[in-house]
Write a protein that holds these residues in place. Sequence first.
Motif, PDB file in Angstrom:
ATOM      1  N   ALA A 155       0.834  -1.205   0.000  1.00 24.65           N
ATOM      2  CA  ALA A 155       0.000   0.000   0.000  1.00 24.65           C
ATOM      3  C   ALA A 155       0.868   1.254   0.000  1.00 24.65           C
ATOM      4  O   ALA A 155       0.585   2.232  -0.708  1.00 24.65           O
ATOM      5  CB  ALA A 155      -0.922   0.005   1.218  1.00 24.65           C
ATOM      6  N   VAL A 156       1.949   1.234   0.776  1.00 20.04           N
ATOM      7  CA  VAL A 156       2.858   2.378   0.817  1.00 20.04           C
ATOM      8  C   VAL A 156       3.517   2.587  -0.535  1.00 20.04           C
ATOM      9  O   VAL A 156       3.631   3.720  -1.027  1.00 20.04           O
ATOM     10  CB  VAL A 156       3.913   2.175   1.925  1.00 20.04           C
ATOM     11  CG1 VAL A 156       4.993   3.254   1.848  1.00 20.04           C
ATOM     12  CG2 VAL A 156       3.246   2.181   3.301  1.00 20.04           C
ATOM     13  N   ARG A 157       3.946   1.515  -1.170  1.00 20.59           N
ATOM     14  CA  ARG A 157       4.575   1.645  -2.484  1.00 20.59           C
ATOM     15  C   ARG A 157       3.584   2.145  -3.536  1.00 20.59           C
ATOM     16  O   ARG A 157       3.945   2.933  -4.421  1.00 20.59           O
ATOM     17  CB  ARG A 157       5.183   0.313  -2.921  1.00 20.59           C
ATOM     18  CG  ARG A 157       6.410  -0.074  -2.118  1.00 20.59           C
ATOM     19  CD  ARG A 157       7.147  -1.238  -2.733  1.00 20.59           C
ATOM     20  NE  ARG A 157       7.552  -0.974  -4.111  1.00 20.59           N
ATOM     21  CZ  ARG A 157       8.368  -1.761  -4.793  1.00 20.59           C
ATOM     22  NH1 ARG A 157       8.867  -2.857  -4.245  1.00 20.59           N
ATOM     23  NH2 ARG A 157       8.697  -1.476  -6.034  1.00 20.59           N
ATOM     24  N   GLN A 158       2.336   1.694  -3.434  1.00 17.32           N
ATOM     25  CA  GLN A 158       1.328   2.173  -4.378  1.00 17.32           C
ATOM     26  C   GLN A 158       1.108   3.680  -4.230  1.00 17.32           C
ATOM     27  O   GLN A 158       0.772   4.361  -5.192  1.00 17.32           O
ATOM     28  CB  GLN A 158       0.001   1.442  -4.137  1.00 17.32           C
ATOM     29  CG  GLN A 158      -0.006  -0.031  -4.524  1.00 17.32           C
ATOM     30  CD  GLN A 158       0.010  -0.226  -6.031  1.00 17.32           C
ATOM     31  OE1 GLN A 158       1.062  -0.201  -6.660  1.00 17.32           O
ATOM     32  NE2 GLN A 158      -1.160  -0.441  -6.608  1.00 17.32           N
ATOM     33  N   ALA A 159       1.319   4.198  -3.017  1.00 14.71           N
ATOM     34  CA  ALA A 159       1.117   5.623  -2.769  1.00 14.71           C
ATOM     35  C   ALA A 159       2.197   6.490  -3.406  1.00 14.71           C
ATOM     36  O   ALA A 159       1.985   7.679  -3.642  1.00 14.71           O
ATOM     37  CB  ALA A 159       1.070   5.884  -1.261  1.00 14.71           C
ATOM     38  N   ARG A 258      -3.730  11.916  -3.987  1.00 13.40           N
ATOM     39  CA  ARG A 258      -3.825  10.488  -4.277  1.00 13.40           C
ATOM     40  C   ARG A 258      -4.466   9.766  -3.096  1.00 13.40           C
ATOM     41  O   ARG A 258      -4.138  10.044  -1.935  1.00 13.40           O
ATOM     42  CB  ARG A 258      -2.420   9.904  -4.543  1.00 13.40           C
ATOM     43  CG  ARG A 258      -1.673  10.653  -5.615  1.00 13.40           C
ATOM     44  CD  ARG A 258      -0.347  10.013  -5.970  1.00 13.40           C
ATOM     45  NE  ARG A 258       0.621   9.969  -4.885  1.00 13.40           N
ATOM     46  CZ  ARG A 258       1.333  11.000  -4.466  1.00 13.40           C
ATOM     47  NH1 ARG A 258       1.142  12.206  -4.977  1.00 13.40           N
ATOM     48  NH2 ARG A 258       2.240  10.851  -3.504  1.00 13.40           N
ATOM     49  N   ILE A 259      -5.345   8.835  -3.419  1.00 13.87           N
ATOM     50  CA  ILE A 259      -5.985   7.998  -2.405  1.00 13.87           C
ATOM     51  C   ILE A 259      -5.703   6.547  -2.736  1.00 13.87           C
ATOM     52  O   ILE A 259      -6.039   6.060  -3.825  1.00 13.87           O
ATOM     53  CB  ILE A 259      -7.510   8.229  -2.346  1.00 13.87           C
ATOM     54  CG1 ILE A 259      -7.819   9.688  -1.974  1.00 13.87           C
ATOM     55  CG2 ILE A 259      -8.161   7.281  -1.337  1.00 13.87           C
ATOM     56  CD1 ILE A 259      -9.303  10.026  -1.997  1.00 13.87           C
ATOM     57  N   VAL A 260      -5.051   5.859  -1.819  1.00  9.38           N
ATOM     58  CA  VAL A 260      -4.782   4.434  -1.974  1.00  9.38           C
ATOM     59  C   VAL A 260      -5.813   3.666  -1.154  1.00  9.38           C
ATOM     60  O   VAL A 260      -5.954   3.888   0.050  1.00  9.38           O
ATOM     61  CB  VAL A 260      -3.360   4.080  -1.491  1.00  9.38           C
ATOM     62  CG1 VAL A 260      -3.137   2.563  -1.578  1.00  9.38           C
ATOM     63  CG2 VAL A 260      -2.322   4.813  -2.325  1.00  9.38           C
ATOM     64  N   VAL A 261      -6.531   2.778  -1.804  1.00  7.96           N
ATOM     65  CA  VAL A 261      -7.556   1.968  -1.139  1.00  7.96           C
ATOM     66  C   VAL A 261      -7.008   0.556  -0.988  1.00  7.96           C
ATOM     67  O   VAL A 261      -6.887  -0.190  -1.963  1.00  7.96           O
ATOM     68  CB  VAL A 261      -8.876   1.962  -1.934  1.00  7.96           C
ATOM     69  CG1 VAL A 261      -9.908   1.073  -1.246  1.00  7.96           C
ATOM     70  CG2 VAL A 261      -9.414   3.383  -2.080  1.00  7.96           C
ATOM     71  N   GLY A 262      -6.677   0.201   0.252  1.00  4.53           N
ATOM     72  CA  GLY A 262      -6.153  -1.131   0.523  1.00  4.53           C
ATOM     73  C   GLY A 262      -7.075  -1.964   1.374  1.00  4.53           C
ATOM     74  O   GLY A 262      -6.659  -2.980   1.932  1.00  4.53           O
ATOM     75  N   ILE A 277     -13.856  13.187  -7.253  1.00  4.38           N
ATOM     76  CA  ILE A 277     -12.842  12.532  -8.089  1.00  4.38           C
ATOM     77  C   ILE A 277     -12.533  13.403  -9.298  1.00  4.38           C
ATOM     78  O   ILE A 277     -11.365  13.604  -9.665  1.00  4.38           O
ATOM     79  CB  ILE A 277     -13.302  11.134  -8.527  1.00  4.38           C
ATOM     80  CG1 ILE A 277     -13.504  10.228  -7.301  1.00  4.38           C
ATOM     81  CG2 ILE A 277     -12.287  10.510  -9.482  1.00  4.38           C
ATOM     82  CD1 ILE A 277     -14.088   8.872  -7.642  1.00  4.38           C
ATOM     83  N   MET A 278     -13.580  13.954  -9.896  1.00  4.27           N
ATOM     84  CA  MET A 278     -13.388  14.835 -11.039  1.00  4.27           C
ATOM     85  C   MET A 278     -13.016  16.249 -10.619  1.00  4.27           C
ATOM     86  O   MET A 278     -12.052  16.824 -11.117  1.00  4.27           O
ATOM     87  CB  MET A 278     -14.666  14.864 -11.893  1.00  4.27           C
ATOM     88  CG  MET A 278     -14.552  15.718 -13.163  1.00  4.27           C
ATOM     89  SD  MET A 278     -14.877  17.490 -12.932  1.00  4.27           S
ATOM     90  CE  MET A 278     -16.667  17.478 -12.772  1.00  4.27           C
ATOM     91  N   THR A 283      -6.408  10.938  -7.958  1.00  7.26           N
ATOM     92  CA  THR A 283      -5.944   9.642  -8.422  1.00  7.26           C
ATOM     93  C   THR A 283      -6.320   8.611  -7.369  1.00  7.26           C
ATOM     94  O   THR A 283      -5.908   8.729  -6.209  1.00  7.26           O
ATOM     95  CB  THR A 283      -4.418   9.633  -8.633  1.00  7.26           C
ATOM     96  OG1 THR A 283      -4.077  10.620  -9.609  1.00  7.26           O
ATOM     97  CG2 THR A 283      -3.941   8.272  -9.100  1.00  7.26           C
ATOM     98  N   ILE A 284      -7.124   7.623  -7.760  1.00  9.08           N
ATOM     99  CA  ILE A 284      -7.555   6.563  -6.845  1.00  9.08           C
ATOM    100  C   ILE A 284      -6.798   5.292  -7.233  1.00  9.08           C
ATOM    101  O   ILE A 284      -6.860   4.840  -8.380  1.00  9.08           O
ATOM    102  CB  ILE A 284      -9.074   6.301  -6.934  1.00  9.08           C
ATOM    103  CG1 ILE A 284      -9.860   7.619  -6.895  1.00  9.08           C
ATOM    104  CG2 ILE A 284      -9.510   5.363  -5.811  1.00  9.08           C
ATOM    105  CD1 ILE A 284      -9.716   8.394  -5.613  1.00  9.08           C
TER     106      ILE A 284
END
Length: 346
Positions: A155-159, A258-262, A277-278, A283-284
């Motif tokens: 999740a951290v790397r995706q962020a 940016r929002i990371v959904v884990g 979002i728009m 960025t999701i």
Amino acid sequence: MRRVALVDYGKLELQENCESIQALKPGTVKIEVTACSICGSDIALYHGKRSLENERYFGHEFSGIVIDAGDGANGIKKGMRVASELSRACGHCWNCRNGLPNYCKSMNDALLPGGFSEETLVLNTPEYSFISPIPDAIDDITATLLEPANCAYHAVRQANIKHGETVVVFGMGPMGLIAARIIKSMGVDVVVGVDKSQARLEKIRQLGFVDVVDSNDENWQEQILERCGAEGADVIIELTGALPVLQSAFQVVRRGGRIVVGSVYSGFADTVELLPIMRKELTIIGSKGPYPHLKTDGTSAAVDILVKLQDDLKQLISVYDYKDALSAFDDMMSGSAIKTVIRFCK
């Protein structure tokens, strides 16, 4: 053989004198489980939010000793201390070729019957493995955090967090706390954890390794802006699986953030306003762990993270002997414990 069995939704049993696993399936090793921690997905299965018919294993965050190394792939030997994590994917299936090795196989293909048993089979072939050797520097109880540490690291790397950015982690359960601690170890100055559980918040404040905000407070959003700046947080990591929290993430993230959904959602998002979002050009990003995070020498990067952060992370753990396993589940579900680990060793 002893095991903690989920015999039906909402019904756990401690089963003694279960038949030992006699024969190895091709490509598997046999592990004598020392300890297994309880994951939120185990709780979801207990509550019927996941299918008992579809899942063949129960418990996937475990440590133990190899008692039959099978073919000995990847250097795994009898007597070796190991812990569960996705450490190897095939590299040539569609998922691997498209940068998704975490989808290479299902855990249904990798574990039987799982970590809530004194013995389990684990897939370990040259093309796929769900175990990593653990060094003497990590004890068996702390080693059960390897798989969730792997997921949190993904999740951290995706962020893709950059120097100077501000980060808010929603959900101070084990995943959120491990993710927050990893981010802090990267030198990120502003890392804010958000939760609503009073018992959990008090415990986290005592630990002192991440700043926290109580989402029950009327001005909780203002508290985040005070820490992250008036425009909002650069990065949100959402690890609760609660739709109202996702809505809150839209509110406190900055424009272009940016929002990371884990987390795993069990409902539809018809109550969530998607316009931000728009309007904010957000960025999701999804994050499905575990993931084979390997160093150039082929060993696990998550093991190194666990060694580095173990003094903090082991403070999240409450240990229960096998005979008290049902209490471990109760305490995990009630939130009175952050991370519960069932110890099988006699």
